[in-house]
Design a protein around this motif. Structure first.
Motif, PDB file in Angstrom:
ATOM      1  N   PRO A  10       6.944   1.359  -0.430  1.00 18.57           N
ATOM      2  CA  PRO A  10       7.556   1.010   0.851  1.00 18.57           C
ATOM      3  C   PRO A  10       6.919  -0.182   1.561  1.00 18.57           C
ATOM      4  CG  PRO A  10       6.340   3.094   0.983  1.00 18.57           C
ATOM      5  CD  PRO A  10       6.428   2.728  -0.460  1.00 18.57           C
ATOM      6  N   LEU A  12       6.840  -3.181   0.847  1.00 16.93           N
ATOM      7  CA  LEU A  12       6.423  -4.335   0.045  1.00 16.93           C
ATOM      8  C   LEU A  12       7.586  -5.312  -0.165  1.00 16.93           C
ATOM      9  CD1 LEU A  12       3.986  -2.561  -2.412  1.00 16.93           C
ATOM     10  CD2 LEU A  12       3.408  -4.058  -0.497  1.00 16.93           C
ATOM     11  N   ARG A  18       5.381  -9.852   6.207  1.00 15.24           N
ATOM     12  CA  ARG A  18       4.633  -8.680   6.689  1.00 15.24           C
ATOM     13  C   ARG A  18       3.132  -8.986   6.749  1.00 15.24           C
ATOM     14  NH1 ARG A  18       3.284  -3.325   3.080  1.00 15.24           N
ATOM     15  NH2 ARG A  18       2.194  -2.190   4.702  1.00 15.24           N
ATOM     16  N   TYR A  23      -1.656  -9.658   3.707  1.00 12.79           N
ATOM     17  CA  TYR A  23      -0.949  -9.665   2.420  1.00 12.79           C
ATOM     18  C   TYR A  23      -0.567 -11.066   1.935  1.00 12.79           C
ATOM     19  CZ  TYR A  23      -0.617  -4.682   3.466  1.00 12.79           C
ATOM     20  OH  TYR A  23      -0.920  -3.371   3.747  1.00 12.79           O
ATOM     21  N   ASN A  72       2.139  -0.311  -7.378  1.00 15.22           N
ATOM     22  CA  ASN A  72       1.574  -0.417  -6.031  1.00 15.22           C
ATOM     23  C   ASN A  72       2.319   0.615  -5.179  1.00 15.22           C
ATOM     24  OD1 ASN A  72       0.713  -0.934  -3.462  1.00 15.22           O
ATOM     25  ND2 ASN A  72       0.786  -3.170  -3.662  1.00 15.22           N
ATOM     26  N   HIS A 101      -3.446  -2.682  -5.628  1.00 13.01           N
ATOM     27  CA  HIS A 101      -3.273  -2.976  -4.213  1.00 13.01           C
ATOM     28  C   HIS A 101      -3.589  -4.442  -3.973  1.00 13.01           C
ATOM     29  CE1 HIS A 101      -2.818   1.253  -3.283  1.00 13.01           C
ATOM     30  NE2 HIS A 101      -3.796   1.461  -4.130  1.00 13.01           N
ATOM     31  N   ILE A 102      -2.816  -5.030  -3.083  1.00 14.79           N
ATOM     32  CA  ILE A 102      -3.031  -6.435  -2.722  1.00 14.79           C
ATOM     33  C   ILE A 102      -4.311  -6.547  -1.902  1.00 14.79           C
ATOM     34  CG2 ILE A 102      -2.055  -8.344  -1.387  1.00 14.79           C
ATOM     35  CD1 ILE A 102       0.761  -7.012  -2.074  1.00 14.79           C
ATOM     36  N   SER A 103      -4.411  -5.694  -0.891  1.00 10.98           N
ATOM     37  CA  SER A 103      -5.615  -5.651  -0.056  1.00 10.98           C
ATOM     38  C   SER A 103      -6.616  -4.675  -0.672  1.00 10.98           C
ATOM     39  CB  SER A 103      -5.241  -5.196   1.356  1.00 10.98           C
ATOM     40  OG  SER A 103      -4.806  -3.836   1.328  1.00 10.98           O
ATOM     41  N   PRO A 105      -7.952  -1.364   0.226  1.00 10.87           N
ATOM     42  CA  PRO A 105      -7.752  -0.306   1.219  1.00 10.87           C
ATOM     43  C   PRO A 105      -9.064   0.273   1.746  1.00 10.87           C
ATOM     44  CG  PRO A 105      -6.288   0.007  -0.660  1.00 10.87           C
ATOM     45  CD  PRO A 105      -7.257  -1.080  -1.043  1.00 10.87           C
ATOM     46  N   ARG A 108     -10.368  -1.123   5.002  1.00  7.27           N
ATOM     47  CA  ARG A 108      -9.428  -1.064   6.130  1.00  7.27           C
ATOM     48  C   ARG A 108      -9.534   0.292   6.844  1.00  7.27           C
ATOM     49  NH1 ARG A 108      -3.801  -2.895   3.921  1.00  7.27           N
ATOM     50  NH2 ARG A 108      -3.384  -3.033   6.168  1.00  7.27           N
ATOM     51  N   ARG A 112      -6.627   4.830   4.867  1.00  3.96           N
ATOM     52  CA  ARG A 112      -6.345   4.129   3.606  1.00  3.96           C
ATOM     53  C   ARG A 112      -7.434   4.356   2.561  1.00  3.96           C
ATOM     54  NH1 ARG A 112      -2.025   0.703   5.147  1.00  3.96           N
ATOM     55  NH2 ARG A 112      -2.227   0.060   7.318  1.00  3.96           N
TER      56      ARG A 112
HETATM   57  C1  DQA Z   1      -1.218  -1.658  -0.050  1.00  2.46           C
HETATM   58  C2  DQA Z   1      -2.265  -0.932   0.810  1.00  2.46           C
HETATM   59  C3  DQA Z   1      -1.649   0.269   1.507  1.00  2.46           C
HETATM   60  O1  DQA Z   1      -2.626   0.901   2.321  1.00  2.46           O
HETATM   61  C4  DQA Z   1      -0.511  -0.167   2.394  1.00  2.46           C
HETATM   62  O2  DQA Z   1       0.116   0.956   2.987  1.00  2.46           O
HETATM   63  C5  DQA Z   1       0.487  -1.031   1.711  1.00  2.46           C
HETATM   64  C6  DQA Z   1       0.010  -2.034   0.759  1.00  2.46           C
HETATM   65  C7  DQA Z   1      -1.768  -2.951  -0.668  1.00  2.46           C
HETATM   66  O3  DQA Z   1      -1.147  -3.442  -1.604  1.00  2.46           O
HETATM   67  O4  DQA Z   1      -2.783  -3.478  -0.214  1.00  2.46           O
HETATM   68  O5  DQA Z   1       1.669  -0.978   1.989  1.00  2.46           O
HETATM   69  O6  DQA Z   1      -0.838  -0.792  -1.110  1.00  2.46           O
END
Ligand code: DQA
Length: 148
Positions: A10, A12, A18, A23, A72, A101-103, A105, A108, A112
Motif C-alpha cells: 500500500p 507505494l 509521497r 522515499y 515490499n 524496503h526503500i527506507s 524502518p 524510523r 516500523r
Molecule cells: C516501506 C517502509 C514501511 O514502514 C512503510 O509503511 C512503507 C514503505 C519502505 O519501503 O521503506 O510504506 O516499506
C-alpha cells in the motif's frame, strides 16, 4: 526466461510524490525501468496493490508457478499476519522471497521496527532506496551453491 515477481504494498503507487525526503522522487515506472535494465534477460513482473487480498493472491500465484519474489510489503510489514502466512507459503515451498524496503524502518518510528514478514522471508534488504530491490534481484539471479 527467468520470471521474477516484484510486489509492492500500500501507498507505494504514490512513490514520486509521497514523502520524497524519505522515499525519493522516482516512481514505480522508474523502478521497473531500472530493474529491467539490470536484468535484460529476466522477465520482471512489477505489481503494486493497496489491497491485502490482491497481494495474497499474487503470493499464491508465486507458489503455484514457483516464481521468486521481491516483496515490499509497505505498512503491511508491521501487522499483516495474513500476508506473513502467504509469504510463508512461498518460502516453505522452496521458492525464495526477499523482503525489501526503500527506507530503513529501524531508523524510523518504533511501530516500523517490527516486521511480521522477516521471520518467514529468505532474506531482508532495507535502507538503500531502489538499490534495495536491485540487490535483491542480484541475489535472486545468482546461482546458489548448496550450503555445506
Ligand atoms: C516501506 C517502509 C514501511 O514502514 C512503510 O509503511 C512503507 C514503505 C519502505 O519501503 O521503506 O510504506 O516499506
Amino acid at each position: 526466461m527467468t520470471h521474477i515477481l516484484v510486489l509492492n504494498g500500500p501507498n507505494l503507487g504514490r512513490l514520486g510524490s509521497r514523502e520524497p525526503e524519505v522515499y525519493g522522487h522516482a516512481d514505480l515506472a522508474d523502478l521497473r525501468a531500472v530493474l529491467c535494465a539490470d536484468a535484460p534477460s529476466a522477465e520482471i513482473d512489477l505489481r503494486q496493490s493497496d489491497d491485502e487480498s490482491e497481494l495474497i493472491g499474487w503470493l499464491h500465484e508465486a507458489v503455484d508457478q514457483r516464481v521468486p519474489v521481491i516483496l515490499n510489503p509497505a505498512a503491511f510489514t508491521h501487522y499483516s499476519y495474513a500476508l506473513r502466512d502467504a509469504a510463508a507459503l512461498v518460502t516453505t515451498a522452496g521458492v525464495p522471497l526477499i523482503e525489501v524496503h526503500i527506507s530503513n524502518p529501524h531508523s524510523r518510528e518504533s511501530f516500523r521496527h517490527t516486521s511480521v514478514i522477516s521471520a518467514v522471508a529468505t532474506g531482508v534488504i532495507a535502507g538503500f532506496g531502489f538499490d534495495s530491490y536491485r540487490l535483491a534481484l542480484v541475489q535472486l539471479l545468482r546461482p546458489m551453491p548448496a550450503l555445506e
